[in-house]
Motif scaffolding. Structure first.
Motif, mmCIF file in Angstrom:
data_model
loop_
_atom_site.group_PDB
_atom_site.id
_atom_site.type_symbol
_atom_site.label_atom_id
_atom_site.label_comp_id
_atom_site.label_asym_id
_atom_site.label_seq_id
_atom_site.Cartn_x
_atom_site.Cartn_y
_atom_site.Cartn_z
ATOM 1 N N GLN A 21 -41.389 -1.574 -18.790
ATOM 2 C CA GLN A 21 -41.163 -2.889 -19.479
ATOM 3 C C GLN A 21 -42.379 -3.712 -19.625
ATOM 4 O O GLN A 21 -42.431 -4.784 -20.343
ATOM 5 N N LYS A 22 -43.328 -3.610 -18.521
ATOM 6 C CA LYS A 22 -44.360 -4.593 -18.310
ATOM 7 C C LYS A 22 -45.396 -3.955 -18.689
ATOM 8 O O LYS A 22 -46.600 -4.494 -18.549
ATOM 9 N N GLY A 23 -45.610 -2.637 -19.052
ATOM 10 C CA GLY A 23 -47.069 -2.129 -18.988
ATOM 11 C C GLY A 23 -47.758 -1.738 -17.958
ATOM 12 O O GLY A 23 -48.788 -1.631 -18.092
ATOM 13 N N ILE A 24 -47.220 -1.897 -16.522
ATOM 14 C CA ILE A 24 -48.110 -1.670 -15.473
ATOM 15 C C ILE A 24 -48.511 -0.218 -15.395
ATOM 16 O O ILE A 24 -47.398 0.373 -15.318
ATOM 17 N N GLY A 25 -49.649 -0.060 -15.178
ATOM 18 C CA GLY A 25 -50.058 1.660 -14.992
ATOM 19 C C GLY A 25 -49.818 2.007 -13.651
ATOM 20 O O GLY A 25 -49.543 1.403 -12.521
ATOM 21 N N ILE A 26 -49.822 3.479 -13.321
ATOM 22 C CA ILE A 26 -49.690 4.114 -12.092
ATOM 23 C C ILE A 26 -50.579 3.500 -10.942
ATOM 24 O O ILE A 26 -50.270 3.214 -9.806
ATOM 25 N N LYS A 27 -51.879 3.236 -11.624
ATOM 26 C CA LYS A 27 -53.070 2.724 -10.698
ATOM 27 C C LYS A 27 -52.708 1.435 -9.867
ATOM 28 O O LYS A 27 -53.109 1.263 -8.779
ATOM 29 N N ASP A 28 -51.710 0.642 -10.572
ATOM 30 C CA ASP A 28 -51.301 -0.535 -9.809
ATOM 31 C C ASP A 28 -49.724 -0.393 -9.256
ATOM 32 O O ASP A 28 -49.472 -1.401 -8.538
ATOM 33 N N VAL A 29 -49.039 0.027 -10.060
ATOM 34 C CA VAL A 29 -47.644 -0.001 -9.806
ATOM 35 C C VAL A 29 -47.207 0.566 -8.391
ATOM 36 O O VAL A 29 -46.152 -0.113 -7.627
ATOM 37 N N TYR A 30 -47.907 1.524 -7.744
ATOM 38 C CA TYR A 30 -47.436 1.897 -6.515
ATOM 39 C C TYR A 30 -47.570 0.840 -5.409
ATOM 40 O O TYR A 30 -46.706 0.989 -4.544
ATOM 41 N N MET A 31 -48.568 0.098 -5.434
ATOM 42 C CA MET A 31 -48.319 -1.216 -4.424
ATOM 43 C C MET A 31 -47.565 -2.138 -4.667
ATOM 44 O O MET A 31 -47.012 -2.718 -3.708
ATOM 45 N N GLU A 32 -46.901 -2.033 -5.843
ATOM 46 C CA GLU A 32 -45.765 -3.011 -5.993
ATOM 47 C C GLU A 32 -44.546 -2.712 -5.550
ATOM 48 O O GLU A 32 -43.550 -3.414 -5.070
ATOM 49 N N VAL A 33 -44.296 -1.176 -5.064
ATOM 50 C CA VAL A 33 -42.977 -0.743 -4.726
ATOM 51 C C VAL A 33 -43.205 -0.214 -3.377
ATOM 52 O O VAL A 33 -42.337 0.742 -3.183
ATOM 53 N N ARG A 52 -51.745 8.816 -4.556
ATOM 54 C CA ARG A 52 -51.230 10.014 -4.440
ATOM 55 C C ARG A 52 -49.876 10.577 -3.911
ATOM 56 O O ARG A 52 -49.104 11.229 -4.553
ATOM 57 N N THR A 53 -49.605 9.788 -2.996
ATOM 58 C CA THR A 53 -48.278 9.781 -2.152
ATOM 59 C C THR A 53 -47.084 9.411 -3.288
ATOM 60 O O THR A 53 -46.145 10.011 -3.543
ATOM 61 N N PHE A 54 -47.366 8.272 -4.014
ATOM 62 C CA PHE A 54 -46.545 7.608 -5.028
ATOM 63 C C PHE A 54 -46.316 8.812 -6.188
ATOM 64 O O PHE A 54 -45.397 8.908 -6.783
ATOM 65 N N ARG A 55 -47.531 9.326 -6.640
ATOM 66 C CA ARG A 55 -47.401 10.279 -7.895
ATOM 67 C C ARG A 55 -46.563 11.551 -7.430
ATOM 68 O O ARG A 55 -45.576 11.908 -8.193
ATOM 69 N N SER A 56 -46.762 12.082 -6.242
ATOM 70 C CA SER A 56 -45.894 13.205 -5.850
ATOM 71 C C SER A 56 -44.574 12.600 -5.737
ATOM 72 O O SER A 56 -43.475 13.583 -6.254
ATOM 73 N N ALA A 57 -44.005 11.358 -5.460
ATOM 74 C CA ALA A 57 -42.556 11.072 -4.823
ATOM 75 C C ALA A 57 -42.104 10.835 -6.609
ATOM 76 O O ALA A 57 -40.895 10.957 -6.810
#
Length: 314
Positions: A283-295, A301-306
């Protein structure tokens, strides 16, 4: 009473239904005493809302047939209290900017309140059925002075500045289903009899909810769950952090939580994090490179695996 909310579908998708015999085939719960039936049909989703507006209650039996995942927009026009029953399926409620509020679980009920504003209900593919009762707070206040937990909910509703709040979500037992059936199966046309029936069984439901909250306030698993729901985006959140915070051994924490909620602590906060991350990306267009820190993750890498494991489970 003032109608508390409106579904924001285009009028071209609205089909008028004057009798319950006209309900769609997938509808399993006709509300015979409903004074208004609103049936919205789109390629990806169908929604049937059967309503009765009779002070001090606004009754809405909502049934959704989602052909694919969809957001259902609605506007709340008056700050209001709700007694909410999820009869089938599960819905994720979010703010107008898609911030998660609560995911209602099947066969559960809870009380909540929402302020005026724009919101969404997110439905996965499948059938979802919710029975919603909006209640005038003055009626509860006059009826339940001796019930401390209901009084506390009223106090929060009237005095806190929160835009919304959701109370304890608890399982519906046979007694709850029996009382609900007494409500939505009622078919007499006598409006006075319907009024008495609603007041009687909604009173039973509120009294039961007060008792459940009293029992759960001291429940360890519920306290852990409530803490996770508030802090799941914190990077420091972990099983180790929770054992220290609640002064528990890891074994006690994991066993108590899984026995109550049928999933591990880590599975629970990971589900919340992944759901929030997907909302941010979609919905906000936030990419993986930025979103993992938000959650709550500290490395990509850990976020991508999860996220990959989460999507496979879905």
């Amino acid at each position: 009473m003032k109608i508390p909310y409106f579904l924001k579908f285009e009028d071209e998708h609205l089909i008028s239904l004057h009798q319950y015999s006209q309900l769609p085939d997938w509808c399993k719960y006709p509300l015979h005493f409903a004074l208004e039936r609103r049936y919205f049909k789109q390629p990806q989703i169908e929604l049937l809302s059967q309503q009765l507006n009779q002070e001090p209650f606004f009754i809405d039996l909502v049934q959704i047939n989602a052909k694919e995942p969809a957001y259902i927009p609605f506007d709340i026009n008056d700050r209001q209290l709700y007694l909410y029953f999820m009869l089938k399926g599960s819905l994720l409620y979010t703010t107008g900017d898609y911030r998660p509020i609560i995911r209602t679980q099947p066969n559960t009920f809870l009380m909540s309140y929402y302020d005026i504003g724009h919101y969404f209900a997110y439905a996965q593919q499948g059938i979802h059925i919710a029975f919603v009762v909006s209640i005038l707070p003055e009626w509860i206040e006059g009826m339940y002075q001796e019930y401390d937990n209901l009084k506390d909910i009223l106090h929060r509703f009237k005095n806190e500045n929160k835009t919304y709040d959701t109370m304890y979500q608890c399982r519906m037992d046979r007694k709850i289903h029996r009382w609900l059936y007494k409500i939505y199966s009622y078919s007499q046309a006598n409006i006075g009899a319907i009024d008495g029936n609603l007041r009687k069984y909604i009173s039973y439901l509120l009294e039961h909810y007060d008792q459940v909250i009293r029992e759960q306030n001291g429940d360890l698993a519920y306290k852990v769950k409530a803490y996770i729901e508030e802090h799941y985006c914190d990077a420091e959140l972990s099983v180790k952090f929770l054992t220290d915070y609640f002064f528990l051994t890891e074994r006690t924490l994991l066993n108590v939580f899984k026995r109550q909620y049928n999933m591990s602590v880590q599975e629970f906060y990971t589900e919340l994090r992944m759901g929030h991350a997907l909302l941010l990306m979609q919905q906000k267009g936030i990419g993986i490179k930025d979103v993992y820190m938000e959650v709550g993750y500290t490395d990509e890498r850990t976020f991508r695996s999860a996220l990959e494991r989460y999507l496979k489970r879905r």
